[in-house]
Scaffold this active site. Structure first.
Site, PDB file in Angstrom:
ATOM      1  N   SER A 115       4.492   1.762   5.679  1.00 52.33           N
ATOM      2  CA  SER A 115       4.282   2.044   4.243  1.00 52.33           C
ATOM      3  C   SER A 115       4.004   3.532   4.022  1.00 52.33           C
ATOM      4  O   SER A 115       4.253   4.047   2.922  1.00 52.33           O
ATOM      5  CB  SER A 115       3.139   1.190   3.685  1.00 52.33           C
ATOM      6  OG  SER A 115       1.930   1.456   4.366  1.00 52.33           O
ATOM      7  N   GLY A 116       3.466   4.199   5.045  1.00 54.80           N
ATOM      8  CA  GLY A 116       3.225   5.641   4.924  1.00 54.80           C
ATOM      9  C   GLY A 116       1.768   6.064   5.062  1.00 54.80           C
ATOM     10  O   GLY A 116       1.408   7.181   4.693  1.00 54.80           O
ATOM     11  N   GLY A 164      -2.204  -0.649   4.223  1.00 53.14           N
ATOM     12  CA  GLY A 164      -0.845  -1.001   3.799  1.00 53.14           C
ATOM     13  C   GLY A 164      -0.039  -1.466   4.996  1.00 53.14           C
ATOM     14  O   GLY A 164      -0.473  -1.361   6.151  1.00 53.14           O
ATOM     15  N   SER A 218      -5.089  -2.633   8.528  1.00 49.65           N
ATOM     16  CA  SER A 218      -6.275  -3.371   8.026  1.00 49.65           C
ATOM     17  C   SER A 218      -5.865  -4.447   7.023  1.00 49.65           C
ATOM     18  O   SER A 218      -6.183  -4.354   5.835  1.00 49.65           O
ATOM     19  CB  SER A 218      -7.323  -2.405   7.451  1.00 49.65           C
ATOM     20  OG  SER A 218      -6.782  -1.411   6.620  1.00 49.65           O
TER      21      SER A 218
HETATM   22  N1  LIG Z   1       6.308   8.924  -0.204  1.00 50.39           N
HETATM   23  C1  LIG Z   1       6.186   8.662   1.099  1.00 50.39           C
HETATM   24  N2  LIG Z   1       4.957   8.600   1.652  1.00 50.39           N
HETATM   25  C2  LIG Z   1       4.825   8.328   2.971  1.00 50.39           C
HETATM   26  N3  LIG Z   1       5.844   8.111   3.819  1.00 50.39           N
HETATM   27  C3  LIG Z   1       7.084   8.167   3.320  1.00 50.39           C
HETATM   28  C4  LIG Z   1       7.302   8.433   1.952  1.00 50.39           C
HETATM   29  N4  LIG Z   1       8.614   8.427   1.722  1.00 50.39           N
HETATM   30  C5  LIG Z   1       9.200   8.168   2.915  1.00 50.39           C
HETATM   31  N5  LIG Z   1       8.286   8.010   3.887  1.00 50.39           N
HETATM   32  C6  LIG Z   1       8.581   7.723   5.298  1.00 50.39           C
HETATM   33  O1  LIG Z   1       8.058   6.432   5.619  1.00 50.39           O
HETATM   34  C7  LIG Z   1       7.595   6.419   6.958  1.00 50.39           C
HETATM   35  C8  LIG Z   1       6.121   6.018   6.987  1.00 50.39           C
HETATM   36  O2  LIG Z   1       5.697   5.918   8.319  1.00 50.39           O
HETATM   37  P1  LIG Z   1       4.183   5.977   8.761  1.00 50.39           P
HETATM   38  O3  LIG Z   1       4.191   6.087  10.242  1.00 50.39           O
HETATM   39  O4  LIG Z   1       3.456   7.010   7.986  1.00 50.39           O
HETATM   40  O5  LIG Z   1       3.672   4.530   8.299  1.00 50.39           O
HETATM   41  P2  LIG Z   1       2.294   3.814   8.639  1.00 50.39           P
HETATM   42  O6  LIG Z   1       1.873   3.138   7.384  1.00 50.39           O
HETATM   43  O7  LIG Z   1       1.348   4.766   9.266  1.00 50.39           O
HETATM   44  O8  LIG Z   1       2.741   2.693   9.693  1.00 50.39           O
HETATM   45  P3  LIG Z   1       1.928   2.068  10.938  1.00 50.39           P
HETATM   46  O9  LIG Z   1       0.988   1.047  10.373  1.00 50.39           O
HETATM   47  O10 LIG Z   1       3.009   1.405  11.774  1.00 50.39           O
HETATM   48  O11 LIG Z   1       1.248   3.170  11.673  1.00 50.39           O
HETATM   49  C9  LIG Z   1       7.814   7.809   7.535  1.00 50.39           C
HETATM   50  O12 LIG Z   1       9.035   7.815   8.232  1.00 50.39           O
HETATM   51  C10 LIG Z   1       7.897   8.670   6.271  1.00 50.39           C
HETATM   52  O13 LIG Z   1       8.661   9.840   6.455  1.00 50.39           O
END
Ligand SMILES: Nc1ncnc2c1ncn2[C@@H]1O[C@H](COP(=O)(O)OP(=O)(O)OP(=O)(O)O)[C@@H](O)[C@H]1O
Ligand SMILES: [Mg+2]
Length: 201
Positions: free
Chosen positions: A36-37, A32, A106
């Site tokens: 996105s989380g 994602g 990815s």
């Molecule tokens: N339902 C949810 N699930 C996941 N994260 C959430 C949700 N709601 C809000 N958030 C917030 O969204 C953000 C997601 O960040 P995260 O670092 O997990 O993204 P990522 O996809 O790993 O990004 P990257 O590719 O940059 O590492 C966090 O600040 C988290 O608290």
């Protein structure tokens, strides 16, 4: 490829490891947009699995780029090599009888398909961590979108580099619609449905 490199048969098989652990082993491939989380949900799932006594490990984008893949950048070629190496590492984790959760943007379907092809069909669970770009940009937990918009970062997925959404992922989680806890539970429920973890756990 060096022809003097010969595969050595392992003394303990994947099946034996799974039997001892009392659960399946597979890759949970989170994909994602940045923000996105993926990391958040992967870690929430990891904790839930750990508390159930299930062997698991999270491979995360930034951490892997600090070590194993620190020679790689963000060009299309390097992104592909990044994913290929992670796929090979993930395969080793599957072989070791564990669940391995990977949290990498990815963005390219072809790269994800390559990893899917490295393991058996019941060993690759593609999880699309779905969240609109506007919401990811609003969250901007690392301040990266801001930098990409300012031109400080090039080839940033969603801004000046494409994200190819999965066409047939095993699971879609909508992180803008559900809480972190609900999203993690959705993954656990999926694993139960597939009987990858025991029902009585
Ligand atoms: N339902 C949810 N699930 C996941 N994260 C959430 C949700 N709601 C809000 N958030 C917030 O969204 C953000 C997601 O960040 P995260 O670092 O997990 O993204 P990522 O996809 O790993 O990004 P990257 O590719 O940059 O590492 C966090 O600040 C988290 O608290
Ligand atoms: Mg992350």
């Amino acid at each position: 490829m060096n022809t003097n490199v010969v595969w050595h048969q392992t003394a303990v098989t994947k099946e034996e490891r799974r039997q001892r652990n009392g659960h399946h082993s597979c890759v949970l491939w989170f994909t994602g947009l940045s923000g996105s989380g993926k990391s958040t949900v992967a870690n929430a799932v990891s904790k839930k699995l750990f508390d159930l006594g299930i062997q698991n490990y999270v491979l995360d984008g930034d951490n892997v780029r600090h070590g194993l893949n620190k020679d790689l950048g963000f060009s299309a070629e390097d992104r592909t090599e990044n994913i290929r190496r992670i796929g090979e590492v993930a395969k080793l984790f599957v072989d070791s009888g564990q669940f391995v959760l990977t949290a990498f943007i990815s963005p390219f379907a072809q790269d994800r398909a390559l990893v899917r092809g490295l393991v058996e069909s019941d060993e690759f669970i593609e999880i699309y961590v779905k969240c609109p770009l506007e919401e990811c940009e609003k969250r901007d937990p690392k301040g990266l979108y801001q930098k990409a918009r300012n031109g400080e970062i090039r080839n940033f997925t969603g801004i000046d580099s494409p994200y190819e959404a999965p066409e047939a992922p095993e699971l879609i989680i909508d992180t803008h619609l559900h809480s972190i806890h609900q999203c993690a539970d959705q993954v656990i429920a999926y694993l139960r449905d597939r009987h990858f973890i025991k029902e009585d756990l």
